[in-house]
Design an enzyme around this catalytic site. Structure first.
Site, PDB file in Angstrom:
ATOM      1  N   ARG A  44       0.970  -1.249   0.082  1.00  0.00           N
ATOM      2  CA  ARG A  44      -0.169   0.006  -0.054  1.00  0.00           C
ATOM      3  C   ARG A  44       0.720   1.170  -0.036  1.00  0.00           C
ATOM      4  O   ARG A  44       2.159   0.992  -0.105  1.00  0.00           O
ATOM      5  CB  ARG A  44      -1.138   0.108   1.184  1.00  0.00           C
ATOM      6  CG  ARG A  44      -0.019  -0.136   2.478  1.00  0.00           C
ATOM      7  CD  ARG A  44      -0.483   0.213   3.664  1.00  0.00           C
ATOM      8  NE  ARG A  44      -0.403   1.746   3.548  1.00  0.00           N
ATOM      9  CZ  ARG A  44       0.490   2.451   3.792  1.00  0.00           C
ATOM     10  NH1 ARG A  44       1.903   1.724   3.997  1.00  0.00           N
ATOM     11  NH2 ARG A  44       0.755   3.697   3.623  1.00  0.00           N
ATOM     12  N   GLY A  45       0.110   2.360  -0.177  1.00  0.00           N
ATOM     13  CA  GLY A  45       1.012   3.497  -0.197  1.00  0.00           C
ATOM     14  C   GLY A  45       1.271   3.835  -1.686  1.00  0.00           C
ATOM     15  O   GLY A  45       1.749   3.138  -2.317  1.00  0.00           O
ATOM     16  N   ALA A  46       1.153   5.165  -1.875  1.00  0.00           N
ATOM     17  CA  ALA A  46       1.046   5.802  -3.457  1.00  0.00           C
ATOM     18  C   ALA A  46       2.325   5.306  -4.078  1.00  0.00           C
ATOM     19  O   ALA A  46       2.339   4.369  -5.269  1.00  0.00           O
ATOM     20  CB  ALA A  46       0.761   7.065  -3.722  1.00  0.00           C
ATOM     21  N   ARG A  94      -7.023  -0.447  -7.132  1.00  0.00           N
ATOM     22  CA  ARG A  94      -7.299   0.623  -6.290  1.00  0.00           C
ATOM     23  C   ARG A  94      -7.340   1.950  -7.144  1.00  0.00           C
ATOM     24  O   ARG A  94      -6.484   2.194  -7.673  1.00  0.00           O
ATOM     25  CB  ARG A  94      -6.104   0.755  -5.278  1.00  0.00           C
ATOM     26  CG  ARG A  94      -6.342  -0.343  -4.140  1.00  0.00           C
ATOM     27  CD  ARG A  94      -5.425  -0.083  -3.072  1.00  0.00           C
ATOM     28  NE  ARG A  94      -6.197   1.052  -2.158  1.00  0.00           N
ATOM     29  CZ  ARG A  94      -5.380   1.454  -1.189  1.00  0.00           C
ATOM     30  NH1 ARG A  94      -4.298   1.206  -0.864  1.00  0.00           N
ATOM     31  NH2 ARG A  94      -5.925   2.312  -0.321  1.00  0.00           N
ATOM     32  N   GLN A 201      -2.773   2.607   9.964  1.00  0.00           N
ATOM     33  CA  GLN A 201      -1.643   2.487   9.353  1.00  0.00           C
ATOM     34  C   GLN A 201      -0.464   3.370   9.919  1.00  0.00           C
ATOM     35  O   GLN A 201       0.713   3.546   9.858  1.00  0.00           O
ATOM     36  CB  GLN A 201      -1.680   3.139   7.784  1.00  0.00           C
ATOM     37  CG  GLN A 201      -2.257   2.323   6.885  1.00  0.00           C
ATOM     38  CD  GLN A 201      -3.776   2.347   6.683  1.00  0.00           C
ATOM     39  OE1 GLN A 201      -4.371   3.103   7.584  1.00  0.00           O
ATOM     40  NE2 GLN A 201      -4.281   2.382   5.458  1.00  0.00           N
ATOM     41  N   ASP A 242      -1.853  10.640  -2.252  1.00  0.00           N
ATOM     42  CA  ASP A 242      -2.225   9.490  -3.273  1.00  0.00           C
ATOM     43  C   ASP A 242      -2.358  10.211  -4.674  1.00  0.00           C
ATOM     44  O   ASP A 242      -2.459   9.317  -5.592  1.00  0.00           O
ATOM     45  CB  ASP A 242      -3.323   8.846  -2.962  1.00  0.00           C
ATOM     46  CG  ASP A 242      -3.090   7.939  -1.649  1.00  0.00           C
ATOM     47  OD1 ASP A 242      -3.386   8.614  -0.366  1.00  0.00           O
ATOM     48  OD2 ASP A 242      -2.458   6.875  -1.618  1.00  0.00           O
ATOM     49  N   ASN A 251      -5.598  12.548   0.096  1.00  0.00           N
ATOM     50  CA  ASN A 251      -4.451  11.601   0.863  1.00  0.00           C
ATOM     51  C   ASN A 251      -5.683  10.968   1.743  1.00  0.00           C
ATOM     52  O   ASN A 251      -6.859  10.965   1.862  1.00  0.00           O
ATOM     53  CB  ASN A 251      -3.656  12.549   1.512  1.00  0.00           C
ATOM     54  CG  ASN A 251      -2.729  11.520   2.256  1.00  0.00           C
ATOM     55  OD1 ASN A 251      -2.076  10.778   1.671  1.00  0.00           O
ATOM     56  ND2 ASN A 251      -2.238  11.803   3.710  1.00  0.00           N
ATOM     57  N   LYS A 252      -4.988  10.052   2.666  1.00  0.00           N
ATOM     58  CA  LYS A 252      -5.805   9.153   3.733  1.00  0.00           C
ATOM     59  C   LYS A 252      -7.002   9.875   4.442  1.00  0.00           C
ATOM     60  O   LYS A 252      -6.771  11.158   4.777  1.00  0.00           O
ATOM     61  CB  LYS A 252      -4.900   8.577   4.671  1.00  0.00           C
ATOM     62  CG  LYS A 252      -5.384   7.582   5.797  1.00  0.00           C
ATOM     63  CD  LYS A 252      -6.178   6.411   5.208  1.00  0.00           C
ATOM     64  CE  LYS A 252      -5.464   5.466   4.354  1.00  0.00           C
ATOM     65  NZ  LYS A 252      -6.342   4.517   3.614  1.00  0.00           N
TER      66      LYS A 252
HETATM   67  O1  MRU Z   1      -4.619   3.148   1.895  1.00  0.00           O
HETATM   68  P1  MRU Z   1      -3.206   3.422   2.053  1.00  0.00           P
HETATM   69  O2  MRU Z   1      -2.352   2.780   3.099  1.00  0.00           O
HETATM   70  O3  MRU Z   1      -2.612   2.931   0.565  1.00  0.00           O
HETATM   71  O4  MRU Z   1      -3.249   4.840   1.833  1.00  0.00           O
HETATM   72  C1  MRU Z   1      -1.939   5.656   2.085  1.00  0.00           C
HETATM   73  C2  MRU Z   1      -2.073   6.985   2.217  1.00  0.00           C
HETATM   74  O5  MRU Z   1      -2.838   7.668   2.147  1.00  0.00           O
HETATM   75  C3  MRU Z   1      -0.593   7.620   2.187  1.00  0.00           C
HETATM   76  O6  MRU Z   1      -0.537   8.823   3.037  1.00  0.00           O
HETATM   77  C4  MRU Z   1      -0.132   8.009   0.992  1.00  0.00           C
HETATM   78  O7  MRU Z   1      -0.137   7.179  -0.148  1.00  0.00           O
HETATM   79  C5  MRU Z   1       1.120   8.719   0.728  1.00  0.00           C
HETATM   80  S1  MRU Z   1       2.496   7.409   0.593  1.00  0.00           S
HETATM   81  C6  MRU Z   1       3.930   8.256   0.484  1.00  0.00           C
END
Ligand code: MRU
Length: 357
Positions: A44-46, A94, A201, A242, A251-252
């Site tokens: 996970r994470g962009a 996603r 997370q 993201d 973002n999250k």
């Molecule tokens: O659902 P996730 O865990 O993939 O969400 C991740 C986030 O929102 C992070 O803050 C974002 O991807 C930035 S990662 C460098």
């Protein structure tokens, strides 16, 4: 190891659903196992999803039922047809983080631009480009970190949300990469990490990463952020992204709330992200925010948190208006959305040049 790597024809990744209780590396041998890993947030994470997209196309190329012997035009056509189908499947796992589609498209683009009509050559190019995406991610984050570190002062307490650390990337991290770079530059930085409900997370991954690096970190509930800002306990906020459109940062879920609170309390609000996170083609209204399983709120493992059948709304991300963002930190430099022409400084994400350090 890095968050995600190519390992002898499989994709090896750290299973982030198990952290911090267990550190386990799993192997994805098929595109469907990679898709399952993405959907269930094992990866996970962009930026990490960007690498997963690139490696996913390489995996599809290497695992399809296609011979590497002499290629006829019909065989190559079928190979490309199957590869396009696999690419679409990966992209749809996603929708919000643009890096996933960017990674897939970049590898597909490299094959198409090469003009090859040989399956073995297409496989080689796919893997080469996927490895390049992963390598560049590390370089970009190091550079981004150094660019952002200059914004921090010795003694700062910095609030972050979700995980934009090395596990959200191939290595180093974006928002946490900036914090690491500031610490490496000799600044004393303490981090306040929001737990980031519902999948935590923040508490599970960010706190784990920072404790491993011996960077001071305090875990808070998401709802404690406001009063901490009001009490003057937060000097800056930094988050990852993201997707960044001209008018908003995705973002999250919860990021928007922090941005409003930061504005109210005159606290700088920074977003750290590589150029691959920018989406020049869309505005906020065009972006799909993924909604996740209602059970993420109704239970944690076997522990029931809400009555069965409780109506749930569970968006994974939110949009923060760009006006709430003090600075966007990238590998190309720091951009200030308050400047009317700030978007003109953003490089086209399809231009994959990595700036020289
Ligand atoms: O659902 P996730 O865990 O993939 O969400 C991740 C986030 O929102 C992070 O803050 C974002 O991807 C930035 S990662 C460098």
């Amino acid at each position: 190891m890095r968050t995600i790597e190519w390992n002898n024809g499989t994709i090896a990744l750290i299973d982030q659903t198990l952290l911090p209780a267990e550190y386990k590396i799993i192997g994805c041998e098929t595109v469907s196992s990679l898709c399952e890993a993405i959907v269930s947030l094992r990866i996970r994470g962009a930026p990490a999803l960007g690498a997963a997209g690139g490696y996913g196309v390489a995996l599809a190329a290497h695992t399809g039922a296609h011979t590497t012997a002499a290629t006829t035009p019909a065989m190559f056509k079928q190979f490309m047809h199957d590869l396009c189908a696999a690419s679409e499947t990966i992209k749809q796992t996603r929708p919000t983080a643009i890096n996933l589609a960017w990674g897939v498209d970049r590898v597909m683009g490299a094959i198409l631009e090469s003009g090859t009509s040989r399956i073995d050559e297409a496989k080689r190019i796919a893997l080469c480009e996927a490895v390049a995406i992963a390598e560049e991610d590390v370089q970009r984050n190091r550079r981004l970190g150094r660019n952002g570190a200059a914004l921090f002062e010795d003694g700062d307490t910095v609030l972050t949300h979700c995980n934009a650390g090395r596990l959200a990337c191939v290595d180093v991290g974006t928002a946490i990469g900036v914090i690491r770079a500031a610490v490496e530059a000799g600044k004393e930085i303490s981090v306040v990490s929001c737990e980031t409900r519902p999948l935590n997370q923040g508490s599970r991954i960010t706190v784990w990463e920072l404790m491993q690096d011996r960077i001071p970190v305090t875990l808070i509930t998401d709802s404690a952020a406001g009063s901490m800002m009001r009490e003057g306990k937060i000097d800056r906020v930094i988050v990852g992204a993201d997707r960044i459109t001209r008018d908003a940062v995705f973002n999250k879920i919860g990021t928007y709330t922090h941005s409003v609170l930061a504005k109210e309390h005159d606290i700088p609000f920074y977003v750290a992200a590589p150029i691959s996170t920018f989406d020049p083609a869309r505005l906020e209204r065009d972006v799909v925010i993924e909604e996740r399983d209602p059970d993420e709120l109704r239970r944690i493992g076997d522990v029931i948190l809400a009555p069965a059948g409780a109506v749930v709304y569970n968006p994974a991300f939110d949009a923060t208006p760009i006006a709430n963002v003090t600075a966007v930190i990238t590998e190309d430099g720091v951009m200030y959305p308050a400047q009317p022409d700030w978007w003109r400084h953003v490089r086209d994400p399809s231009n994959t040049a990595v700036p020289k350090s």
